[in-house]
Write an enzyme that holds these catalytic residues in place. Structure first.
Site, mmCIF file in Angstrom:
data_model
loop_
_atom_site.group_PDB
_atom_site.id
_atom_site.type_symbol
_atom_site.label_atom_id
_atom_site.label_comp_id
_atom_site.label_asym_id
_atom_site.label_seq_id
_atom_site.Cartn_x
_atom_site.Cartn_y
_atom_site.Cartn_z
ATOM 1 N N GLY A 218 4.996 -2.152 -1.159
ATOM 2 C CA GLY A 218 3.756 -2.302 -0.428
ATOM 3 C C GLY A 218 2.584 -1.750 -1.222
ATOM 4 O O GLY A 218 2.750 -1.057 -2.234
ATOM 5 N N CYS A 219 1.378 -2.046 -0.748
ATOM 6 C CA CYS A 219 0.169 -1.644 -1.479
ATOM 7 C C CYS A 219 -0.045 -0.128 -1.434
ATOM 8 O O CYS A 219 -0.218 0.512 -2.477
ATOM 9 C CB CYS A 219 -1.050 -2.388 -0.939
ATOM 10 S SG CYS A 219 -1.144 -2.456 0.866
ATOM 11 N N TYR A 220 -0.011 0.473 -0.242
ATOM 12 C CA TYR A 220 -0.151 1.928 -0.160
ATOM 13 C C TYR A 220 0.947 2.643 -0.957
ATOM 14 O O TYR A 220 0.657 3.563 -1.746
ATOM 15 C CB TYR A 220 -0.113 2.402 1.301
ATOM 16 C CG TYR A 220 -1.347 2.111 2.111
ATOM 17 C CD1 TYR A 220 -2.598 2.561 1.724
ATOM 18 C CD2 TYR A 220 -1.255 1.398 3.312
ATOM 19 C CE1 TYR A 220 -3.735 2.308 2.484
ATOM 20 C CE2 TYR A 220 -2.380 1.136 4.088
ATOM 21 C CZ TYR A 220 -3.620 1.595 3.674
ATOM 22 O OH TYR A 220 -4.731 1.344 4.440
#
Length: 415
Positions: A218-220
């Protein structure tokens, strides 16, 4: 899985201009493999069936690894009508070897891709089809950009020789019980979960090279783990008091129409959300716990900010006794020296999201906190590129035996 047959009309390549001025006029709709659903289950059980469309057609032999320079790799993009799917198409426009042959989007089936994303109308691409009608007989690898919770059964039904990079969260958590707790339903492909490799490229490069199925981070988690994992492995920071404040552009919420994401709802403000319960928390803690070889629990607050792209994660950490901010900096510098896409900034330079837009870069730096013994680490990425589609291309490059930067040397777009 049955016999494999080459479809009659080979879809055109990415990066070529439309012929005769008509977008997609020379393309034939893909047929052959049928993904069938079994009724009366919570999630559709998907099977793949091959059909031989012509006895005179030669078979396509999928490439598994060690692709030669100049050799084409045939790509399918599932869920191409979302932001991550569109970013895959944009990035592959300059890839010298990846060629898109299949694109799916159930609600946009039958449409030309340029009508869904006009900024990519110059690309000569196959028409969008429903995933149940997708033909994988001329495909080597798949980018799966489908929503969370829909991917497990789809991937379970794909031909087993295909290389797959899944951009959803469906295979990121190794513990299927933890997955069920955070995502609200049982894992539908536990045998594939055992096979899946987590795709944080700079940290797990060797595992990714030999994988068939990669769970793209994921991005985070990408923006947070890249700086913290090396520091935890080196025992330079304590794992008992990590506080993270992260901010994402609105594209991180996807392309679906949601009241909370309307302009008047998000303009001129910043909005904390998912407090205590964001689904990226177990993914982040999984990576940090593996680095520490003990359970790590973080304090994490994500925020939605009124910009299209970009992500900034600010991490507040406590250093081990005797460790200085310079020690943190030097260790990160040694870890990422020579890396193509992770850059530690010099001196007091502050990473800004506007300096990575459109690129696969992660910029980071370390700063001394006013509180003795503590440090502040800031990292920035483009949430749609390094935080999603760019890292996915980087991973598939590795899986196919290509230099991982192939097709990804886009410089940031500024101003």
């Amino acid at each position: 899985m049955g016999s494999m047959a080459l479809a009659g009309g080979a879809p055109a390549r990415v990066g070529l201009a439309p012929k005769n001025g008509v977008f997609g006029s020379n393309l034939k709709q893909c047929t052959g493999f049928m993904l069938k659903t079994t009724p009366n289950v919570a999630f559709s059980s998907v099977r793949v069936r091959a059909s031989l469309s012509s006895s005179t057609q030669k078979q396509h032999s999928p490439k598994t690894s060690g692709v030669k320079s100049g050799e084409e790799v045939h790509i399918a993009v599932l869920g191409a009508s979302g932001y991550t799917g569109a970013e895959i198409v944009r990035l592959l426009a300059n890839h010298p070897q990846f060629r898109i042959k299949v694109m799916t989007a159930d609600r946009k089936a039958g449409q030309q891709f340029g009508s869904v994303f006009p900024h990519l109308i110059t690309q000569d691409l196959p028409n969008l089809v429903a995933v149940k009608d997708a033909d994988f007989s001329n495909v080597d690898a798949v980018f799966c950009c489908l929503p969370h919770g829909t991917t497990q059964e789809i991937i379970k039904g794909l031909p087993q020789q295909l290389k797959i990079v899944d951009l959803s969260a469906d295979f990121r958590l190794r513990d299927i019980e933890e997955y069920a707790e955070w995502y609200g339903h049982s894992h539908m492909a536990p045998e594939l979960q055992q096979e899946a490799v987590y795709g944080l490229t700079e940290v797990l490069r060797d595992e990714i090279k030999n994988a068939r199925l990669v769970a793209n981070p994921g991005c985070y988690p990408t923006s947070i783990q890249l700086p913290l994992v090396p520091l935890i492995k080196a025992k330079l920071i304590k794992v008992s008091n990590i506080i993270i404040d992260a901010k994402s552009g609105v594209s991180g919420a996807g392309r679906g129409a949601k009241e909370a994401n309307l302009y008047t709802e998000i303009a001129e403000g910043i909005h904390a959300y998912g407090i205590k319960g964001h689904r990226h928390v177990p993914e982040i803690e999984q990576g940090l716990s593996e680095a520490a070889k003990s359970k790590v629990t973080i304090s994490f607050t994500p925020n939605l900010i009124c910009m299209k792209r970009g992500m900034q994660s600010t991490m507040f950490v406590e250093m081990e006794p005797g460790v200085t901010v310079n020690d943190l900096y030097q260790h990160l510098n040694a870890t990422y020296e020579g890396e193509e896409f992770v850059k530690l900034l010099h001196g007091s330079s502050v990473p800004h999201t506007r300096h990575v837009v459109g690129s696969n870069y992660c910029f980071m730096n370390v700063f001394e906190d006013r509180i003795p013994g503590r440090a502040i680490i800031i990292s920035v990425i483009d949430n749609l590129v390094k935080g999603a589609s760019g890292q996915a291309v980087q991973n598939l490059n590795l899986m196919m035996g290509l230099p991982e930067s192939t097709g990804l040397q886009y410089q940031p777009l500024f101003p």
